[in-house]
Design an enzyme around this catalytic site. Structure first.
Site, PDB file in Angstrom:
ATOM      1  N   GLU A   1     -15.062  -0.783  38.796  1.00  0.00           N
ATOM      2  CA  GLU A   1     -15.172   0.368  37.892  1.00  0.00           C
ATOM      3  C   GLU A   1     -16.541   0.406  37.217  1.00  0.00           C
ATOM      4  O   GLU A   1     -17.078   1.463  36.942  1.00  0.00           O
ATOM      5  CB  GLU A   1     -14.083   0.259  36.825  1.00  0.00           C
ATOM      6  CG  GLU A   1     -14.102   1.363  35.791  1.00  0.00           C
ATOM      7  CD  GLU A   1     -12.961   1.231  34.787  1.00  0.00           C
ATOM      8  OE1 GLU A   1     -12.512   0.096  34.547  1.00  0.00           O
ATOM      9  OE2 GLU A   1     -12.532   2.265  34.252  1.00  0.00           O
TER      10      GLU A   1
ATOM     11  N   ASP B   1     -12.932  11.193  39.420  1.00  0.00           N
ATOM     12  CA  ASP B   1     -13.038  10.040  40.315  1.00  0.00           C
ATOM     13  C   ASP B   1     -12.829  10.520  41.753  1.00  0.00           C
ATOM     14  O   ASP B   1     -13.553  10.166  42.668  1.00  0.00           O
ATOM     15  CB  ASP B   1     -11.965   8.983  39.997  1.00  0.00           C
ATOM     16  CG  ASP B   1     -11.941   8.545  38.543  1.00  0.00           C
ATOM     17  OD1 ASP B   1     -12.202   9.390  37.674  1.00  0.00           O
ATOM     18  OD2 ASP B   1     -11.662   7.367  38.272  1.00  0.00           O
TER      19      ASP B   1
ATOM     20  N   ARG C   1      -4.101  -1.800  35.931  1.00  0.00           N
ATOM     21  CA  ARG C   1      -3.845  -1.810  34.489  1.00  0.00           C
ATOM     22  C   ARG C   1      -2.858  -0.712  34.095  1.00  0.00           C
ATOM     23  O   ARG C   1      -2.329   0.006  34.959  1.00  0.00           O
ATOM     24  CB  ARG C   1      -5.158  -1.667  33.730  1.00  0.00           C
ATOM     25  CG  ARG C   1      -5.817  -0.316  33.881  1.00  0.00           C
ATOM     26  CD  ARG C   1      -7.117  -0.263  33.087  1.00  0.00           C
ATOM     27  NE  ARG C   1      -7.777   1.009  33.279  1.00  0.00           N
ATOM     28  CZ  ARG C   1      -9.074   1.149  33.445  1.00  0.00           C
ATOM     29  NH1 ARG C   1      -9.877   0.092  33.472  1.00  0.00           N
ATOM     30  NH2 ARG C   1      -9.600   2.343  33.570  1.00  0.00           N
ATOM     31  N   ASP C   2      -2.646  -0.576  32.809  1.00  0.00           N
ATOM     32  CA  ASP C   2      -1.692   0.440  32.345  1.00  0.00           C
ATOM     33  C   ASP C   2      -2.363   1.806  32.357  1.00  0.00           C
ATOM     34  O   ASP C   2      -2.643   2.402  31.329  1.00  0.00           O
ATOM     35  CB  ASP C   2      -1.205   0.087  30.933  1.00  0.00           C
ATOM     36  CG  ASP C   2      -2.352  -0.061  29.940  1.00  0.00           C
ATOM     37  OD1 ASP C   2      -3.517  -0.147  30.394  1.00  0.00           O
ATOM     38  OD2 ASP C   2      -2.096  -0.084  28.723  1.00  0.00           O
ATOM     39  N   GLU C   3      -2.652   2.285  33.560  1.00  0.00           N
ATOM     40  CA  GLU C   3      -3.285   3.591  33.698  1.00  0.00           C
ATOM     41  C   GLU C   3      -2.741   4.247  34.975  1.00  0.00           C
ATOM     42  O   GLU C   3      -1.798   4.983  34.912  1.00  0.00           O
ATOM     43  CB  GLU C   3      -4.810   3.441  33.723  1.00  0.00           C
ATOM     44  CG  GLU C   3      -5.522   4.766  33.641  1.00  0.00           C
ATOM     45  CD  GLU C   3      -6.682   4.779  32.676  1.00  0.00           C
ATOM     46  OE1 GLU C   3      -7.026   3.749  32.094  1.00  0.00           O
ATOM     47  OE2 GLU C   3      -7.247   5.882  32.498  1.00  0.00           O
TER      48      GLU C   3
ATOM     49  N   ASP D   1      -7.012   6.305  39.659  1.00  0.00           N
ATOM     50  CA  ASP D   1      -8.247   5.633  39.232  1.00  0.00           C
ATOM     51  C   ASP D   1      -8.202   4.157  39.595  1.00  0.00           C
ATOM     52  O   ASP D   1      -9.175   3.595  40.065  1.00  0.00           O
ATOM     53  CB  ASP D   1      -8.493   5.822  37.731  1.00  0.00           C
ATOM     54  CG  ASP D   1      -7.345   5.326  36.860  1.00  0.00           C
ATOM     55  OD1 ASP D   1      -6.211   5.175  37.376  1.00  0.00           O
ATOM     56  OD2 ASP D   1      -7.568   5.076  35.662  1.00  0.00           O
TER      57      ASP D   1
ATOM     58  N   TRP E   1     -14.311  17.033  35.583  1.00  0.00           N
ATOM     59  CA  TRP E   1     -12.909  16.636  35.797  1.00  0.00           C
ATOM     60  C   TRP E   1     -12.092  17.903  36.079  1.00  0.00           C
ATOM     61  O   TRP E   1     -11.517  18.040  37.154  1.00  0.00           O
ATOM     62  CB  TRP E   1     -12.376  15.884  34.571  1.00  0.00           C
ATOM     63  CG  TRP E   1     -12.650  14.411  34.592  1.00  0.00           C
ATOM     64  CD1 TRP E   1     -11.739  13.420  34.836  1.00  0.00           C
ATOM     65  CD2 TRP E   1     -13.912  13.748  34.377  1.00  0.00           C
ATOM     66  NE1 TRP E   1     -12.362  12.187  34.791  1.00  0.00           N
ATOM     67  CE2 TRP E   1     -13.678  12.352  34.507  1.00  0.00           C
ATOM     68  CE3 TRP E   1     -15.198  14.170  34.099  1.00  0.00           C
ATOM     69  CZ2 TRP E   1     -14.687  11.398  34.357  1.00  0.00           C
ATOM     70  CZ3 TRP E   1     -16.214  13.225  33.942  1.00  0.00           C
ATOM     71  CH2 TRP E   1     -15.955  11.867  34.074  1.00  0.00           C
TER      72      TRP E   1
HETATM   73  C1  BGC Z   1     -10.286   6.131  33.998  1.00  0.00           C
HETATM   74  C2  BGC Z   1     -11.360   6.818  34.783  1.00  0.00           C
HETATM   75  C3  BGC Z   1     -11.433   8.227  34.309  1.00  0.00           C
HETATM   76  C4  BGC Z   1     -11.863   8.138  32.894  1.00  0.00           C
HETATM   77  C5  BGC Z   1     -12.192   9.408  32.207  1.00  0.00           C
HETATM   78  C6  BGC Z   1     -10.681   6.122  32.566  1.00  0.00           C
HETATM   79  O1  BGC Z   1      -9.778   5.507  31.763  1.00  0.00           O
HETATM   80  O2  BGC Z   1     -10.018   4.866  34.484  1.00  0.00           O
HETATM   81  O3  BGC Z   1     -11.514   6.481  36.033  1.00  0.00           O
HETATM   82  O4  BGC Z   1     -12.151   9.107  35.092  1.00  0.00           O
HETATM   83  O5  BGC Z   1     -10.983   7.389  32.106  1.00  0.00           O
HETATM   84  O6  BGC Z   1     -13.400   9.264  31.729  1.00  0.00           O
END
Ligand code: BGC
Length: 888
Positions: free
Chosen positions: A755, A494, A485-487, A481, A552
Site C-alpha cells: 500500500e 484503487d 485488515r478491517d477494511e 483495497d 474515486w
Molecule cells: C483504502 C484505500 C482507499 C483510501 C481512500 C484507504 O483506507 O485502503 O485504498 O483508496 O482509503 O483514500
C-alpha cells in the site's frame, strides 16, 4: 499439421462475457468468440439447442443462424425466444474468404435462470431474532467476544417416486451459503453468492444437479454464514456487523423434471428445519471457530434423526426483499494451494509456517490429536523483528481460526465463511499433536487468466508476480483495497488506476459488469457516485466512507471507457450513459467556473504520495478534463452528439491553463503528479508540452530518478516518462531498487504490491499500523505499461477490442527479453523479443496476431525493421530482425 491450424476456428466462446452464465438478467444475451487458425473470417454460423448432441450434429433447434456474412465476433441472440429455466448449448463455425473452415467450435452452454415471477421459494432463516438484530446465544458455547453468530444448518428431506430426467437448483443467501445434495457439495464456489447491496440486489447461482438426485429419499443441506450481510467488514467498529441485516437467510428452488414433462419444485419454505452445529462463528474479520465435537454426524443422510432441530422461519427481509439477480460474474473459488517453504518455532512458541507468498485465503489442516485439542491459526503478512507474527496492521481484524479436535483419527479442517490476508500462519497447540500438516489455499473470483509474461530480468518478473498476486488477493467478489485488515472495501480509485493492468492478467469483462452495477446501485439520487461499492446502506455514525471524491467518484466513467477499449463492449457504455451524465452534471453544477474545488467530499488527492503534496484543485480539475474527454469519446462511440462534452473539455483546458500553469511553464505546486496528469491527460496546449516535460525531468533529477507519486500519479509514471522523456529513463525507473521504488519493496521480500512505498524500511521498520497493508494493488498500475510498451501489446483507441494492436515495444539490454502472450477478446496475441547477446544492435522480434487482427507498428528510435520505423502487420506469425538504424 492438424486441420485446426490450417483453417479458422472459433474459440473461447462467451455468453454475456462468461464461459458459463448461471442465469441471464435479460433474455437476449450477447454471444461472442475469439478466433484461432489462419485466414480472415468473413462469415459465421451459430447453432444452438437444448441438447448438446444436437449441437454436435449441427442441428440448431433453438437457433440456426445460417451462414452469415459478417466479420464481427459478437452477436446478440436472434434465435427462438428463450425461456426461463433452460440450458442452451451453442457452437459457432467460421469460414475464411475461400470458404474454408476447421469446423464447428466446441459447444459452450448458458443457463437462462429464473425471472422474478418464477421464484416460488421464500426466504427462510433461523428463528429467535431480537429486535436489535442479534440472536440470544442458545448455548454459552456460542457466546464469543465478537458477538458473531454460529453458522445455521438447514435441512430438508423429500421423496421422489420416479427418476427425473433433469434437475436444476437455484440458490442464494443473504449471507453466505454452502449447499449439499445427498451429502455431496453442490458447486465449488466459496463466499457465494458474493457481495452486492443486499437491500437492492442479491445474486443467485444455478447448478445442474441431475446426477445428484436419487429416485427415492433425498436430503438437501445448507449451511449459512454471515459474510458481508451480517458479519463484520470495514473499519467502523461502532457498527461492526449487521450492515444489511441481523441473520442470514436462504433462498432455494429446485426444479425436477420427469420424462413426461412434469416439473416438481422443492423450495425453501416452512418445511425446512434448522440447528446450529460445529461452526461456532465464522466471520471475515474475526475468523472461524470450529468445534469438531459438535459435528452433526450424518446430517446429510436420510438415516439422520432430526433431534432438537427447529422449524425455520419464513420471513421477509427488512427493509425490503432484494431483487434476485442472476450472477453476472465468475464466483469465488479456491485457485491455488501452497505448501510452506519453512516452518519455525517463534519466540512466543507458535509454529510459524511461511508460504512464501502473500495471499488471500485460508489454511487447511490435517491432524491427528486427542479429543478437545485446540489448534489456533493466526495469520500475518509479515514477521516482526523478533520473528513473531506482525498483526498490528490488521487493526481490528483478529484473523484467527480455532479448530477443536474431535479425536479418534485423522481430521481435516479449513474454515467456511472467512478469509485472511497472509503469508505466514502461526499455529498454536493446546497439546502435542501428531501428523500435523498445513497448507495455504488462495481464493479469488475465478476470472480466466488472460496474460502470461516473462522477461529476462528477475526483479521485473518478481514485480509482475507481485502484481498478479495482489490482483488475485483483491478480486474477491468485488475489487477490494486489501484482504487483511478491517477494511476490504471496493475502493473505486484503487480500481480505476489499476484496471488497465488488471485486464492484461485476467479477463475482467464480466467482473466489471457486475461491479459496475454495484457502483450504479451506490449512486445517490442526486448523481454522486460512491467511493466504495457496494456501499453499506446503514451509516448512522458517518464513519464509513462518503461518496464523491474526485478520482474515486470518477472511477465508473474511466472504468467503463477502459472496458470498452479492451472489449469493444458498447453495451456497457449504453448501460452507463445516463448515470454518467448525472455525475458530470453534479460536478458542473457545483463548480460553475471550471475549477474543481467545491463538493469534493473526502478529496483524498494523490493518496499516500511521498514528497510534496500535489495541489488538489489541480488534480481534481485534471480529472475533470479527463472525464470530459472520455464523455466525448463515449458519445461518439454511441453515435450521440458529443459537442457539449468537447465544449466542456475545451473550457476546462482553458481554465486549467489559466489557473495552474505558471509563467515559466511550471505547474502550480510543482510535483511529479501534476506534470504526469497534465501530460498524460493531454491537457496542455502543444506549445506548453516541451516545457512541462523539462520541468518533470528536472523533478526526477532532483529526486535522483525516484518517483514521488501516490495512488493517482503512479499509473502515469512510466507511460509519460517513456513518451515525453525517454524509454531508457522509464526502464531506469522500473529497475530502481532504492526507496521509493517497486524494487525497494522487492528487496524487502515483498511478494505482493504494498500500500505504501515505505511499508517497511530498514531505518524505520513498519510504517504506521493504522494504514499499512502489504497487499494493495494500486501501485501495481505500472503493469499496464509493462504490457503495453515493454512487451508492446497496446490497444488502439481507433479500433477498440484489439481488432488492431498498437505495438511500440521498448528494447533494452537490461531487460534482455520479453515473452508476452495476451488472450484478447479477438484471440491470442504474442510478442516475443530478445536482444542479440552478441550484438547489442540487434533484436529478434516475433509477433503473432490472431485472424482478423492487424497491428500498427511504430519502432522507437533508433530501431528499424528493414529500415522501416512505421509499418503494419496482418494476422499470422511474423519474425523480424530489428536493427539499430545508421545513416548510410
Ligand atoms: C483504502 C484505500 C482507499 C483510501 C481512500 C484507504 O483506507 O485502503 O485504498 O483508496 O482509503 O483514500
Amino acid at each position: 499439421m492438424s486441420r485446426e491450424c490450417i483453417y479458422l476456428q472459433a474459440q473461447n466462446l462467451k455468453c454475456e462475457s462468461l464461459r458459463l452464465p448461471r442465469g441471464l438478467n435479460q433474455l437476449s444475451p450477447v454471444l461472442s468468440w475469439g478466433l484461432k487458425g489462419k485466414g480472415r473470417m468473413c462469415s459465421w454460423q451459430i447453432i444452438a439447442s437444448e441438447s448438446k448432441d444436437n449441437v454436435y450434429q449441427g442441428s440448431g433447434t433453438v437457433w440456426d443462424s445460417g451462414v452469415i456474412k459478417d466479420v464481427c465476433c459478437s452477436v446478440t441472440w436472434r434465435g427462438e425466444q428463450l425461456l426461463r429455466d433452460q440450458r442452451i448449448w451453442w457452437a459457432v463455425q467460421v469460414w475464411d474468404e475461400e470458404g474454408q473452415s476447421a469446423g464447428r467450435s466446441e459447444p459452450a452452454q448458458f443457463f437462462t435462470g429464473l425471472d422474478e415471477d418464477d421464484w416460488q421459494a421464500q426466504w427462510v432463516a433461523r428463528y429467535f431474532v431480537l429486535p436489535s438484530g442479534r440472536e440470544i446465544p442458545q448455548d454459552n458455547h456460542y457466546d464469543n467476544r465478537f458477538q458473531a453468530r454460529p453458522a445455521d444448518y438447514l435441512r430438508r428431506q423429500f421423496i421422489l417416486n420416479a427418476v427425473p430426467v433433469r434437475a436444476f437448483v437455484y440458490v442464494s443467501a443473504l449471507g453466505l451459503y454452502e449447499l449439499y445434495l445427498n451429502g455431496i457439495r453442490v458447486g465449488d464456489e466459496v463466499m457465494a453468492p458474493g457481495w452486492t447491496d443486499y437491500h437492492r440486489r442479491v445474486e443467485y447461482q444455478s447448478y445442474d444437479v441431475t446426477d445428484l438426485i436419487a429416485s427415492s429419499k433425498n436430503i438437501i443441506g445448507a449451511v449459512l454464514g454471515e459474510g458481508w450481510y451480517s458479519g463484520r467488514v470495514g473499519h467502523n467498529q461502532r457498527r461492526a456487523g449487521n450492515h444489511y441485516g441481523g441473520r442470514p437467510g436462504l433462498m432455494f428452488q429446485l426444479h425436477i423434471e420427469y420424462a413426461d414433462g412434469r416439473v416438481e419444485k422443492i423450495v425453501s419454505d416452512d418445511q425446512w428445519s434448522t440447528k446450529q452445529g460445529p461452526i461456532c462463528y465464522s466471520d471475515f474479520l474475526a475468523g472461524e471457530m470450529y468445534d469438531a465435537r459438535l459435528e452433526l454426524v450424518d446430517w446429510l443422510t436420510s438415516e439422520y434423526a432430526e433431534d432438537n432441530w427447529q422449524p425455520v422461519e419464513v420471513y421477509s427481509p427488512e427493509p425490503n426483499a432484494p431483487l434476485l439477480d442472476a450472477s453476472r460474474a465468475d464466483g469465488v473459488k479456491e485457485v491455488a494451494r501452497l505448501e510452506a517453504t519453512s516452518v519455525e518455532k517463534s519466540p512466543s512458541g507458535e509454529f510459524i509456517y511461511n508460504f512464501g507468498q502473500n495471499l488471500a485465503g485460508y489454511v487447511e489442516l490435517k491432524v491427528s490429536a486427542p479429543r478437545g485439542t485446540e489448534i489456533r491459526i493466526r495469520h500475518a503478512e509479515r514477521l516482526d523483528e523478533k520473528g513473531d507474527l506482525y498483526t498490528e496492521n490488521l487493526r481490528y481484524a483478529v484473523s484467527e481460526d480455532i479448530y477443536i479436535c474431535k479425536g479418534g483419527g485423522v481430521e481435516y479442517f479449513k474454515p467456511h465463511f472467512t478469509f485472511h490476508g497472509f503469508q505466514y500462519a502461526g499455529i498454536g497447540l493446546s497439546e502435542a499433536v501428531s501428523d500435523l500438516s498445513v497448507s495455504a489455499i488462495a481464493i479469488q473470483s475465478d476470472l480466466p487468466v488472460s496474460g502470461k509474461i516473462n522477461t529476462g530480468n528477475a526483479m521485473v518478473n518478481q514485480l509482475l508476480s507481485n502484481i498478479f498476486w495482489s490482483q488475485r488477493g483483491n478480486f474477491l467478489s468485488v475489487p477490494t483495497d486489501c484482504p487483511q485488515r478491517d477494511e476490504r472495501y471496493g475502493w473505486s480509485a484503487d480500481a480505476q488506476v489499476f484496471w488497465r493492468t488488471a485486464g492484461y492478467f485476467m479477463d475482467t469483462s464480466a467482473f466489471l459488469k457486475k461491479w459496475m452495477e454495484d457502483l450504479i446501485d451506490g449512486q445517490s439520487e442526486e448523481g454522486i457516485f460512491p467511493d466504495v461499492a457496494p456501499t453499506k446502506p446503514l451509516n448512522p455514525y458517518r464513519l464509513t466512507p462518503q461518496p464523491g471524491a474526485p478520482a474515486w467518484g470518477d472511477a465508473p466513467i474511466i472504468l467503463a471507457w477502459h472496458h470498452y477499449l479492451r472489449y469493444a463492449d458498447v453495451g456497457m457504455l449504453e448501460r452507463c450513459w445516463q448515470p454518467f451524465i448525472k455525475w458530470m452534471k453534479v460536478i458542473e453544477s457545483k463548480n460553475p467556473n471550471g475549477i474543481r474545488v467545491n463538493d469534493v467530499h473526502n478529496n483524498y488527492g494523490d493518496w499516500l504520495a511521498v514528497g510534496d503534496e500535489t495541489n488538489r484543485g489541480l488534480i481534481n480539475t485534471a480529472y475533470w478534463v479527463y472525464l470530459a474527454d472520455i464523455m466525448t469519446s463515449i458519445a461518439k462511440a454511441l453515435n450521440k452528439d458529443s459537442s457539449s462534452w468537447s465544449a466542456l473539455s475545451k473550457k476546462l483546458r482553458n481554465v486549467f491553463l489559466e489557473q495552474f500553469v505558471l509563467e515559466d511553464g511550471s505547474l502550480s505546486g510543482d510535483t511529479q503528479t501534476a506534470y504526469l496528469l497534465a501530460l498524460d491527460f493531454k491537457i496542455l496546449p502543444q506549445n506548453h508540452v516541451p516545457t512541462a516535460a523539462e520541468h518533470l525531468a528536472r523533478l526526477f533529477k532532483s529526486s535522483n530518478g525516484h518517483l514521488q507519486t501516490g495512488f493517482l500519479g503512479v499509473r502515469h509514471l512510466a507511460p509519460v516518462i517513456s513518451d515525453y522523456l525517454s524509454p531508457t529513463q522509464a526502464i531506469d525507473l522500473l529497475l530502481k531498487d532504492t526507496y521509493p521504488s517497486w524494487g525497494f519493496s522487492i528487496k524487502q521480500g515483498a511478494t505482493t504490491i504494498w500500500e505504501r512505498w515505505d511499508g517497511w524500511t530498514p531505518e524505520q521498520g513498519f510504517q504506521s499500523k493504522v494504514m499499512n497493508s502489504f497487499n494493495h494493488y494500486a501501485y501495481g498500475a505500472i503493469g499496464e505499461w509493462v504490457w503495453a510498451r515493454l512487451a508492446g501489446i497496446d490497444w488502439d483507441e481507433a479500433a477498440p477490442g484489439y481488432s488492431n494492436v498498437k505495438m511500440s515495444p521498448i528494447f533494452d539490454e537490461r531487460i534482455g527479453f520479453v515473452e508476452a502472450e495476451y488472450e484478447a477478446c479477438t484471440g491470442l496475441i504474442k510478442s516475443y523479443w530478445e536482444m542479440n547477446k552478441n550484438n547489442p544492435e540487434e533484436v529478434s522480434w516475433v509477433v503473432e496476431l490472431p485472424p482478423n487482427v492487424s497491428a500498427s507498428i511504430t519502432l522507437s528510435d533508433p530501431w528499424r525493421f528493414q529500415e522501416e520505423k512505421d509499418f503494419v502487420l496482418t494476422s499470422g506469425t511474423h519474425s523480424m530482425n530489428i536493427k539499430i538504424y545508421k545513416e548510410k
